[in-house]
Design an enzyme around this catalytic site. Structure first.
Site, mmCIF file in Angstrom:
data_model
loop_
_atom_site.group_PDB
_atom_site.id
_atom_site.type_symbol
_atom_site.label_atom_id
_atom_site.label_comp_id
_atom_site.label_asym_id
_atom_site.label_seq_id
_atom_site.Cartn_x
_atom_site.Cartn_y
_atom_site.Cartn_z
ATOM 1 N N TYR A 34 8.060 25.716 4.979
ATOM 2 C CA TYR A 34 8.783 24.841 5.915
ATOM 3 C C TYR A 34 10.061 24.312 5.269
ATOM 4 O O TYR A 34 10.052 23.885 4.119
ATOM 5 C CB TYR A 34 7.912 23.662 6.333
ATOM 6 C CG TYR A 34 6.809 24.030 7.284
ATOM 7 C CD1 TYR A 34 7.099 24.547 8.560
ATOM 8 C CD2 TYR A 34 5.484 23.852 6.926
ATOM 9 C CE1 TYR A 34 6.077 24.871 9.437
ATOM 10 C CE2 TYR A 34 4.454 24.169 7.804
ATOM 11 C CZ TYR A 34 4.758 24.683 9.055
ATOM 12 O OH TYR A 34 3.762 25.001 9.929
ATOM 13 N N LYS A 92 -16.337 1.396 -4.357
ATOM 14 C CA LYS A 92 -15.733 1.244 -3.023
ATOM 15 C C LYS A 92 -14.958 2.513 -2.651
ATOM 16 O O LYS A 92 -14.752 3.389 -3.507
ATOM 17 C CB LYS A 92 -14.800 0.037 -3.030
ATOM 18 C CG LYS A 92 -13.629 0.181 -3.992
ATOM 19 C CD LYS A 92 -12.901 -1.138 -4.208
ATOM 20 C CE LYS A 92 -11.796 -0.957 -5.235
ATOM 21 N NZ LYS A 92 -11.158 -2.243 -5.572
HETATM 22 C C1 LIG Z 1 -11.197 -2.153 -7.016
HETATM 23 C C2 LIG Z 1 -11.550 -3.343 -7.845
HETATM 24 C C3 LIG Z 1 -11.918 -3.187 -9.182
HETATM 25 C C4 LIG Z 1 -11.853 -1.854 -9.913
HETATM 26 O O1 LIG Z 1 -10.531 -1.644 -10.372
HETATM 27 P P1 LIG Z 1 -10.162 -0.377 -11.277
HETATM 28 O O2 LIG Z 1 -8.733 -0.602 -11.629
HETATM 29 O O3 LIG Z 1 -10.370 0.831 -10.442
HETATM 30 O O4 LIG Z 1 -11.041 -0.409 -12.461
HETATM 31 C C5 LIG Z 1 -12.317 -4.316 -9.879
HETATM 32 N N1 LIG Z 1 -12.349 -5.525 -9.283
HETATM 33 C C6 LIG Z 1 -11.992 -5.718 -7.999
HETATM 34 C C7 LIG Z 1 -12.042 -7.077 -7.414
HETATM 35 C C8 LIG Z 1 -11.571 -4.632 -7.243
HETATM 36 O O5 LIG Z 1 -11.197 -4.825 -5.976
#
Ligand SMILES: *Cc1c(COP(=O)(O)O)cnc(C)c1O
Length: 356
Positions: free
Chosen positions: A253, A35
């Site tokens: 800055y 994702k």
């Molecule tokens: C994002 C997500 C993961 C992956 O988690 P990590 O900590 O990056 O391994 C697993 N399960 C769900 C439901 C998620 O939303």
């Protein structure tokens, strides 16, 4: 002039991390979580490099469709399911697996005429209180879904505190999970990266790693290398100017950095416009020509300044690495008061992704 900022993606490291994860997961199958543009690494190229994964997990329908459009045939799960009848139709057409975490989603399924057989992952909320059916609501959800066409049912939950290795919350969640699923024989999934690499015996038929694939550690007290993982992204750029700054002069800055001596300041082409957090302050390390040097002053939109006093090798065109091998993204995250997940996902659109 050498090249400005880009994120070099080490696909060998991706595959290495997948095999480290496989070894750790034992007989469990691996759903590679891609994702958020594969945590900033590029959705489609990452999924293609991870062709050995048993499935992919994404957050949004569009991400699943993009993977299908790229010709990926592996199972793909929508980790939050669908939110309308249209989405359900699209998801079914493209054979996407669905999380079901709310009665609203059960209604969508019940109301969909002639829906084909789908894989449905019922999410049980064991204590995170974000998504999922409470253990007391789960039996009814299961009954309703079983009453539908012959969908394939699986069960999942998500751990809230597994990144803190000794947090008792994980055991509490696992206890609730065992109670809720007692006597059921559906395939299960519990572990994200910290669940998989932590001390608890999390178990489950599927693991769902995200961060670990990208070669970063979810734990504050362990680096990726301690877990057998290799960093995948090198965020790299170049020095575009080297300035002499006399004692008493300020840099950047707000004049947040003051020269205490005759100083050399390298101006490096990267800033918050590329996704660097402005919370990187004085002293945050940057690898200039392969050697650590401290940030001097505030992050600008397109530039940062780095104190390279005493260095004779630094000139226009010298490489500067913001994170990658030799400078773990999890260490950089601590300098910004955040987690590696956020740094990786924040790399902005203008930064080209380059496979190595
Ligand atoms: C994002 C997500 C993961 C992956 O988690 P990590 O900590 O990056 O391994 C697993 N399960 C769900 C439901 C998620 O939303």
């Amino acid at each position: 002039m050498s090249r400005l900022i880009r994120a070099v993606i080490d696909t060998q490291a991706l595959r290495h991390n997948l095999s480290t994860i496989r070894a750790r997961a034992g007989s469990a199958r691996v759903m590679a979580v891609v994702k958020a543009n594969a945590y900033g690494h590029g959705l489609v190229p990452t999924a293609l490099a991870l062709a050995g994964a048993d499935a992919f997990g994404v957050a949004r329908l569009e991400e699943g469709l993009a993977l299908r459009a790229a010709g990926i045939k592996a199972p793909i799960m929508l980790l939050e399911g669908v939110f309308s009848a249209d989405q359900l139709g699209e998801a079914a057409r493209h054979n996407l697996e669905l999380a079901v975490h709310d009665p609203f989603q059960i209604e969508l399924l019940e109301n969909f005429p002639r829906l084909k057989r789908l894989v449905l992952w019922i999410k049980i909320d064991t204590g995170m209180n974000r998504l999922g059916f409470a253990p007391t609501e789960f039996a009814l959800a299961l009954t309703r879904l079983r009453a539908l066409a012959a969908h394939e049912i699986r069960l999942l939950t998500h751990l809230a505190c597994a990144d803190e290795r000794t947090n008792p919350m994980t055991q509490m969640q696992l206890t609730r999970w065992r109670e809720a699923t007692r006597g059921l024989s559906y395939p299960t999934s519990i572990a994200n990266s910290p669940g998989l690499f932590g001390d608890a015996q999390v178990g489950g038929d599927w693991v769902r790693p995200g961060l670990a694939l990208y070669g970063a550690s979810p734990f504050a007290d362990r680096l990726a290398s301690d877990l057998g993982l290799r960093p995948v992204m090198t965020l790299t750029t170049s020095v575009i100017a080297v300035r002499r700054v006399p004692p008493g002069e300020r840099v950047g800055y707000g004049g947040a950095w003051v020269a205490e001596r005759d100083s050399s300041i390298a101006i490096v082409a990267s800033g918050y416009g590329d996704g660097l957090p402005r919370s990187f302050g004085n002293g945050t390390p940057v690898l200039v020509g392969g050697v650590r040097a401290p940030l001097a002053g505030t992050v600008s939109m397109d530039m940062i300044a780095v104190d390279v006093t005493g260095r004779t090798d630094v000139r226009v065109g010298t490489e500067a690495v913001l994170w990658g091998p030799g400078l773990p993204v999890e260490e950089m995250a601590r300098h910004a008061g955040t987690i590696p997940y956020e740094l990786l996902c924040s790399v902005s659109q203008r930064v080209p992704l380059e496979p190595r």
